[in-house]
Design a protein around this motif. Structure first.
Motif, PDB file in Angstrom:
ATOM      1  N   VAL A  52       0.843  -1.200   0.000  1.00 49.28           N
ATOM      2  CA  VAL A  52       0.000   0.000   0.000  1.00 49.28           C
ATOM      3  C   VAL A  52       0.879   1.250   0.000  1.00 49.28           C
ATOM      4  N   LEU A  53       1.899   1.233   0.824  1.00 50.20           N
ATOM      5  CA  LEU A  53       2.798   2.383   0.892  1.00 50.20           C
ATOM      6  C   LEU A  53       3.499   2.604  -0.443  1.00 50.20           C
ATOM      7  N   ALA A  54       3.963   1.539  -1.050  1.00 50.77           N
ATOM      8  CA  ALA A  54       4.675   1.676  -2.325  1.00 50.77           C
ATOM      9  C   ALA A  54       3.759   2.211  -3.416  1.00 50.77           C
ATOM     10  N   THR A  55       2.525   1.710  -3.445  1.00 49.61           N
ATOM     11  CA  THR A  55       1.561   2.188  -4.436  1.00 49.61           C
ATOM     12  C   THR A  55       1.274   3.677  -4.248  1.00 49.61           C
ATOM     13  N   ALA A  56       1.346   4.131  -2.996  1.00 53.95           N
ATOM     14  CA  ALA A  56       1.088   5.543  -2.694  1.00 53.95           C
ATOM     15  C   ALA A  56       2.298   6.430  -2.973  1.00 53.95           C
ATOM     16  N   GLY A  57       3.413   5.834  -3.400  1.00 60.75           N
ATOM     17  CA  GLY A  57       4.580   6.642  -3.735  1.00 60.75           C
ATOM     18  C   GLY A  57       5.687   6.639  -2.707  1.00 60.75           C
ATOM     19  N   VAL A  58       5.513   5.872  -1.632  1.00 57.30           N
ATOM     20  CA  VAL A  58       6.562   5.807  -0.611  1.00 57.30           C
ATOM     21  C   VAL A  58       7.722   4.958  -1.136  1.00 57.30           C
ATOM     22  N   ARG A  59       8.913   5.501  -1.089  1.00 61.03           N
ATOM     23  CA  ARG A  59      10.090   4.791  -1.594  1.00 61.03           C
ATOM     24  C   ARG A  59      11.052   4.387  -0.481  1.00 61.03           C
ATOM     25  N   ASP A  60      10.960   5.037   0.647  1.00 62.48           N
ATOM     26  CA  ASP A  60      11.895   4.773   1.746  1.00 62.48           C
ATOM     27  C   ASP A  60      11.104   4.387   2.988  1.00 62.48           C
ATOM     28  N   VAL A  61      11.303   3.155   3.468  1.00 63.14           N
ATOM     29  CA  VAL A  61      10.633   2.696   4.687  1.00 63.14           C
ATOM     30  C   VAL A  61      11.707   2.344   5.705  1.00 63.14           C
ATOM     31  N   ARG A 122      -7.324  -7.007  17.147  1.00 62.65           N
ATOM     32  CA  ARG A 122      -7.618  -7.793  18.342  1.00 62.65           C
ATOM     33  C   ARG A 122      -6.795  -9.076  18.328  1.00 62.65           C
ATOM     34  N   ASP A 123      -6.568  -9.590  17.108  1.00 64.40           N
ATOM     35  CA  ASP A 123      -5.764 -10.779  16.892  1.00 64.40           C
ATOM     36  C   ASP A 123      -5.099 -10.639  15.526  1.00 64.40           C
ATOM     37  N   GLY A 124      -4.379 -11.688  15.090  1.00 65.54           N
ATOM     38  CA  GLY A 124      -3.695 -11.609  13.807  1.00 65.54           C
ATOM     39  C   GLY A 124      -4.637 -11.426  12.643  1.00 65.54           C
ATOM     40  N   ASP A 125      -5.809 -12.058  12.704  1.00 64.48           N
ATOM     41  CA  ASP A 125      -6.788 -11.891  11.631  1.00 64.48           C
ATOM     42  C   ASP A 125      -7.292 -10.462  11.582  1.00 64.48           C
ATOM     43  N   GLY A 126      -7.590  -9.906  12.755  1.00 61.67           N
ATOM     44  CA  GLY A 126      -8.059  -8.525  12.796  1.00 61.67           C
ATOM     45  C   GLY A 126      -7.037  -7.560  12.238  1.00 61.67           C
ATOM     46  N   LEU A 127      -5.760  -7.814  12.530  1.00 58.75           N
ATOM     47  CA  LEU A 127      -4.712  -6.939  12.008  1.00 58.75           C
ATOM     48  C   LEU A 127      -4.655  -7.009  10.484  1.00 58.75           C
ATOM     49  N   TYR A 128      -4.854  -8.205   9.936  1.00 56.51           N
ATOM     50  CA  TYR A 128      -4.852  -8.334   8.474  1.00 56.51           C
ATOM     51  C   TYR A 128      -6.041  -7.587   7.870  1.00 56.51           C
ATOM     52  N   HIS A 129      -7.188  -7.649   8.535  1.00 50.06           N
ATOM     53  CA  HIS A 129      -8.350  -6.878   8.074  1.00 50.06           C
ATOM     54  C   HIS A 129      -8.054  -5.374   8.132  1.00 50.06           C
ATOM     55  N   ALA A 130      -7.335  -4.951   9.163  1.00 47.80           N
ATOM     56  CA  ALA A 130      -6.966  -3.533   9.254  1.00 47.80           C
ATOM     57  C   ALA A 130      -6.117  -3.122   8.062  1.00 47.80           C
ATOM     58  N   PHE A 134      -6.751  -0.239   5.399  1.00 43.85           N
ATOM     59  CA  PHE A 134      -5.724   0.772   5.130  1.00 43.85           C
ATOM     60  C   PHE A 134      -5.550   0.951   3.623  1.00 43.85           C
ATOM     61  N   ARG A 135      -5.568  -0.145   2.895  1.00 45.37           N
ATOM     62  CA  ARG A 135      -5.460  -0.093   1.429  1.00 45.37           C
ATOM     63  C   ARG A 135      -6.547   0.802   0.826  1.00 45.37           C
ATOM     64  N   GLN A 136      -7.704   0.845   1.456  1.00 45.29           N
ATOM     65  CA  GLN A 136      -8.839   1.566   0.896  1.00 45.29           C
ATOM     66  C   GLN A 136      -8.914   3.030   1.316  1.00 45.29           C
ATOM     67  N   ILE A 137      -8.135   3.434   2.310  1.00 43.94           N
ATOM     68  CA  ILE A 137      -8.172   4.851   2.703  1.00 43.94           C
ATOM     69  C   ILE A 137      -7.010   5.636   2.092  1.00 43.94           C
ATOM     70  N   VAL A 138      -6.181   4.952   1.323  1.00 49.18           N
ATOM     71  CA  VAL A 138      -5.065   5.611   0.645  1.00 49.18           C
ATOM     72  C   VAL A 138      -5.414   5.781  -0.825  1.00 49.18           C
ATOM     73  N   ALA A 139      -5.359   6.992  -1.307  1.00 51.76           N
ATOM     74  CA  ALA A 139      -5.671   7.263  -2.711  1.00 51.76           C
ATOM     75  C   ALA A 139      -4.817   8.410  -3.208  1.00 51.76           C
ATOM     76  N   ARG A 140      -4.193   8.183  -4.354  1.00 57.69           N
ATOM     77  CA  ARG A 140      -3.381   9.215  -5.021  1.00 57.69           C
ATOM     78  C   ARG A 140      -2.341   9.814  -4.075  1.00 57.69           C
ATOM     79  N   GLY A 141      -1.734   8.937  -3.263  1.00 56.53           N
ATOM     80  CA  GLY A 141      -0.645   9.365  -2.395  1.00 56.53           C
ATOM     81  C   GLY A 141      -1.074  10.047  -1.118  1.00 56.53           C
ATOM     82  N   ARG A 142      -2.385  10.129  -0.877  1.00 51.90           N
ATOM     83  CA  ARG A 142      -2.882  10.795   0.319  1.00 51.90           C
ATOM     84  C   ARG A 142      -3.660   9.807   1.182  1.00 51.90           C
ATOM     85  N   VAL A 143      -3.693  10.084   2.461  1.00 49.00           N
ATOM     86  CA  VAL A 143      -4.371   9.228   3.430  1.00 49.00           C
ATOM     87  C   VAL A 143      -5.519  10.005   4.054  1.00 49.00           C
TER      88      VAL A 143
END
Length: 629
Positions: A52-61, A122-130, A134-143
């Motif tokens: 998600v970060l890379a798609t939004a233009g993030v190059r350095d993590v 709440r658990d590992g599954d919940g984190l994956y859902h998060a 997150f993928r859906q609140i990022v658009a055109r490099g903005r959050v």
């Protein structure tokens, strides 16, 4: 000129979250972020966040162990809610993680000198859902600045590959599981009726190469936080009283357990239960009949449930021989009494393919089976005669809000066409996540956008095509979803205008219908060029070809009506050419071997064909003058 404040809008997240609050203006991620990763974050979750970060233009993590006192950059914190850095991030953002299993919190906000995004499960599954949100609140490099608190309404959400006819390929199963994960599903049940080693030859071991291929699918499911459930269908030949047959079930499950499968299922549907498969069953359970069958089945299922409990693998799932309706019977009464209460029972509703399912229906099922049932929803499956030549692509509908309180979950039985099933399945997944806030049309569009890779123009072309495949048959004569409702509304308006002989209304309605014809004619090419899932075009090719021909015929029909109203010559030619095109369209057949029943493909049948056929009779065509005249 007055200065206007920046206006931010709430993002669309599907399935609809339990709670979402917009907290400020969106902010840019920039080209660098700091990732704070709590202990225990699985590789798939981190990989998704990084994508998600890379798609939004993030190059350095960069990686950090904790947040600084003052944010000097954009920090993304991921982990379960009880981890120290996650607790710190939640406190700063004012968010909290729901207590429910698979729940998560997602918060994002800019601050002086930096920004904070926290994904807490709440658990590992919940984190994956998060991460999927997150993928859906990022658009055109903005959050988007939001606070989301979310959890599923139903514990089990997904699909059962339970149809007759050509099973999916292993690659299709892997792709489908990834699709399930994007819509926060957690269950895929492997139960194709035409897998001979699960049904006809269930006692025999899988060939080594097949087992290896299944293992790869299981790996994908485990990585995507989707529970792979393996189903065996021994009913046609099993001898319930024979210890060797119980041992055969155990051997088959042990082989799948070696692949990483932890959930199992025994299917006892579509079998004869008024006769035994071996004389020993009559000696142990009595003369064949409904009650005796339930008693025999319960003995088998209870033994397998005991195995799973001993291994720490939870509950067995089963589908009973009486898998639909809630009518009291000797079979249901005995199953209710004898079956281990831990065993999950599936139920298809008030019919095999029910037109609707209400809360009261589900309550009656709970009473009939002695436990909340897991709904096997036979939509959009197309393995029965009434679906010949059809794709079932209407949105998921006519299931009552509140079912989450009365069901243990819902799984869809999809079509033989995996990708073409997704528009309907996406709705079921969204409904099972949040049935009270489920929006039929918006989720249908979200499914189109998913196929289109987010391209709005392609999504609109898909929705135009979906409308031509909207009818949803049952086993009877009346479908539970109408055919081509959007196109039919335009046609009905044109018919009414012609009947009223109102020139202004006729001109407007025919213009609108002509635009719809042009949009439908253009849709197949746009879909072929813009859909990002190649399987969709492969599966729907004959229908796309036919839709384009029908659309061209509709355009000619509209032009013929317009010319007739204007008294232009050669009107009959328009209608004749339209009829020729419909003949070509009607001759296109479904892909051989793709479905259980094959035949000519159907496109807006009962709508387009009737209008084009009726059109010449809706206007009076004066006969052409003879040479004598």
């Amino acid at each position: 000129m007055p200065a206007f404040a920046q206006v931010s809008t709430a993002p669309a997240i599907f399935p609809t979250p339990a709670a979402l609050r917009l907290t400020g203006p969106s902010f840019a991620l920039g080209d660098a972020v700091v990732l704070v990763r709590a202990k225990g974050v699985d590789a798939a979750t981190e990989k998704l966040v990084r994508e998600v970060l890379a798609t939004a233009g993030v190059r350095d993590v960069r990686i950090a162990a904790a947040l600084p006192k003052r944010l000097d950059a954009t920090y993304v914190v991921i982990g379960e809610g009880n981890a120290a850095p996650v607790r710190d991030a939640l406190a700063r953002s004012g968010a909290s993680v729901p207590e429910q299993d698979e729940g998560y919190a997602l918060a994002s906000q800019a601050s002086d000198g930096g920004a904070l995004v926290v994904l807490a499960g709440r658990d590992g599954d919940g984190l994956y859902h998060a991460a999927q949100s997150f993928r859906q609140i990022v658009a055109r490099g903005r959050v988007s600045s939001v606070t989301v608190s979310d959890y599923p309404a139903m514990p089990v959400r997904g699909t059962i590959e339970g149809f007759y006819g050509k099973p999916w390929s292993m690659a299709e199963r892997e792709d489908h599981i990834a699709f399930l994960a994007r819509f926060k599903a957690n269950t895929y049940i492997y139960s194709p009726k035409d897998d001979v080693f699960a049904r006809d030859k269930w006692r025999e071991a899988y060939p080594a190469d097949t087992l290896q291929a299944l293992g790869k699918v299981v790996d994908v499911a485990n990585r995507e936080h989707v529970n792979f459930v393996y189903a065996i269908s021994p009913g046609p030949t099993i001898c319930y009283s024979d210890p060797k047959d119980l041992e055969a079930v155990r051997r088959k499950f042990a082989a799948l357990r070696g692949l990483g499968v932890r959930s199992f299922y025994v299917a006892l549907d579509d079998i004869e239960y008024t006769k035994w498969n071996c004389p020993a069953d009559e000696a142990e359970f009595g003369k064949p009949g409904e009650k005796a069958a339930a008693s025999a089945q319960a003995k088998l299922l209870n033994a397998v449930q005991g195995d799973l409990a001993a291994a720490g693998h939870g509950s067995l799932t089963m589908v009973p021989t009486e898998y639909y309706n809630t009518t009291e019977s000797p079979y249901k009464a005995e199953l209710r009494k004898a079956l281990d209460p831990r065993v999950v029972v599936q139920w298809t509703g008030t019919d095999v393919v029910p037109a609707s399912i209400s809360v009261s229906d589900a309550k009656n099922a709970t009473k009939a089976f002695g436990r909340k049932t897991l709904l096997w929803d036979n939509y959009p499956v197309n393995d029965f005669g009434e679906t010949t030549g059809r794709l079932l692509m209407a949105p998921y509908d006519r299931r009552q809000a509140g079912l989450s309180a009365e069901l243990s979950g819902i799984v869809s039985n999809p079509m033989n066409q995996e990708v073409a099933s997704r528009p309907a399945v996406a709705g079921l997944l969204a409904f099972s996540w949040n049935d009270r806030d489920y929006n039929v049309q918006r989720t249908w569009r979200a499914a189109a956008l998913d196929l289109a890779g987010g391209d709005a123009e392609t999504a609109e072309a898909l929705l135009t095509f979906f409308d031509t495949q909207h009818v949803a048959p049952t086993f009877g004569h009346l479908p539970w979803q109408p055919q081509a409702p959007k196109l039919k509304a335009l046609i009905d308006t044109a018919r009414d205008a012609l009947a009223d002989n109102d020139p202004h209304a006729i001109a407007g309605s025919l213009a609108a219908l002509g635009e719809a014809a042009d949009a439908l004619a253009a849709a197949p090419d746009r879909i072929r060029a813009g859909v990002v899932v190649p399987g969709f075009v492969r599966e729907t090719g004959p229908w796309l070809d036919a839709a384009q021909l029908w659309a061209r015929a509709l355009r000619l029909t509209v032009d013929g009506l317009t010319a007739a109203r204007a008294g232009q010559p050669g009107v009959a030619r328009y209608f004749a050419e339209a009829t020729e095109l419909t003949g070509k369209a009607a001759a296109i057949r479904s892909i051989p071997g793709a479905t259980r029943f094959e035949g000519p493909v159907k496109v807006s049948d009962g709508v387009l064909d009737r209008f084009i056929s009726d059109a010449p009779g809706l206007v009076y065509l004066a006969p052409a003058p003879s040479l004598k005249d």
